[in-house]
Design an enzyme around this catalytic site. Sequence first.
Site, PDB file in Angstrom:
ATOM      1  N   SER A  10      -3.680 -12.238  37.722  1.00  0.00           N
ATOM      2  CA  SER A  10      -3.120 -11.293  36.826  1.00  0.00           C
ATOM      3  C   SER A  10      -1.934 -10.329  37.645  1.00  0.00           C
ATOM      4  O   SER A  10      -0.939 -10.768  38.213  1.00  0.00           O
ATOM      5  CB  SER A  10      -4.358 -10.371  36.431  1.00  0.00           C
ATOM      6  OG  SER A  10      -3.864  -9.558  35.304  1.00  0.00           O
ATOM      7  N   ASP A  39      -3.533 -16.426  26.012  1.00  0.00           N
ATOM      8  CA  ASP A  39      -3.982 -15.362  26.795  1.00  0.00           C
ATOM      9  C   ASP A  39      -3.764 -13.899  26.041  1.00  0.00           C
ATOM     10  O   ASP A  39      -2.583 -13.561  25.351  1.00  0.00           O
ATOM     11  CB  ASP A  39      -3.072 -15.268  28.168  1.00  0.00           C
ATOM     12  CG  ASP A  39      -3.285 -14.147  29.045  1.00  0.00           C
ATOM     13  OD1 ASP A  39      -3.984 -13.008  28.666  1.00  0.00           O
ATOM     14  OD2 ASP A  39      -2.986 -14.359  30.472  1.00  0.00           O
ATOM     15  N   HIS A  99      -7.571 -14.965  29.382  1.00  0.00           N
ATOM     16  CA  HIS A  99      -6.908 -14.215  30.619  1.00  0.00           C
ATOM     17  C   HIS A  99      -7.887 -14.338  31.885  1.00  0.00           C
ATOM     18  O   HIS A  99      -8.933 -13.672  31.570  1.00  0.00           O
ATOM     19  CB  HIS A  99      -6.688 -12.896  30.270  1.00  0.00           C
ATOM     20  CG  HIS A  99      -5.955 -11.946  31.312  1.00  0.00           C
ATOM     21  ND1 HIS A  99      -4.716 -12.078  31.477  1.00  0.00           N
ATOM     22  CD2 HIS A  99      -6.386 -11.241  32.499  1.00  0.00           C
ATOM     23  CE1 HIS A  99      -4.242 -11.496  32.576  1.00  0.00           C
ATOM     24  NE2 HIS A  99      -5.450 -10.969  33.036  1.00  0.00           N
TER      25      HIS A  99
END
Length: 343
Positions: A161, A286, A314
């Site tokens: 991320s 996501d 995610h």
Amino acid sequence: METDEHQTEIETKKNEPNAAAEKQQKSLFKPAWWLPGSHMQTLWPTLCRRLIKDVKLKRERFELPDGDFVDLDWAGHGHGPVILVLHGLEGSVNSPYANGMLNAVQQQGWRGVLMHFRGCSGEDNRHPRTYHSGDTADLNAVITALQAREPGVPFAAVGFSMGGNVLLKWLGELGSKNPLKAAVAVSVPFELHKTSLRIQAGFSRVYQFYFMLGLRKKMRDKFKAKPAPFEVAALAKMQTIEEFDDKVTAPLHGFASADDYYTKASCRQFLHKIAVPTLLIQAKDDPFMTDDLLPDQDELSPEVILELTEKGGHVGFVSGAFPWRAEYWLEQRVPEFLEQFLT
């Protein structure tokens, strides 16, 4: 688990001049039937996965050139390859995805080291500034020092991320001078403007609410006994990541505004400069992303492969026949990719 033979299918346009840049890897990841939808994939590992006790950690306090510090947590033994792990926003070594990846790394006979961003290891950093999505200086300082300590040892990195954004930006900044053998970035917010808007919509606001609880508390605690370059009392009224970045992140780190920060820190503009074999793993569903966040093939350097899954959420990517036999596909796929460059 799927065998290597059936793990992935590589689709390459071989007859075009820029064939390398056109390379895309279509994943055959199969999401768990009992985790339907992107939010279940995203939330399951955080809410239901226990930390792996076999990951024995050794902490190192790394002193930065500007007098601040970051904490490194090491896993594994010996003198083999080192895999640096970068966590996401407000993550740490106790994030299940980070703990799981360190375990996967040590099972390969490699060493893993998680670099906490400033203030994320459980202790406030010394300076008023903290960390942000485009902060590559600390990463560069750590890698440079570790490689000087262990010359000849191969290094690779995995970023999740926000940590993936930092990693890709750094790879692009250094280009052919980058010292890594390979890299993997998972669930990356390629354009911070768009991600900040996406997380304000629909159920994704739950994630924003969670992040804001932690960020507000961290800033209140950090500046309880010292002056802040922003109005601490205003934290209570901040509801969105974008507002926090405009009023806190930007002034703390020398940006004019959230827009200025997002423009300079987003990694998408650096992808074409990457000269290290790099795998991007993204799920189309996501909940932090939109379709137009995914880079086009002509934005990727010849060294970059974009692997898309239909599902996965995610930093989720959970498979397995039953909840009590959940499998975390990233912990198979990431070592599989890195191994070809570390042996």
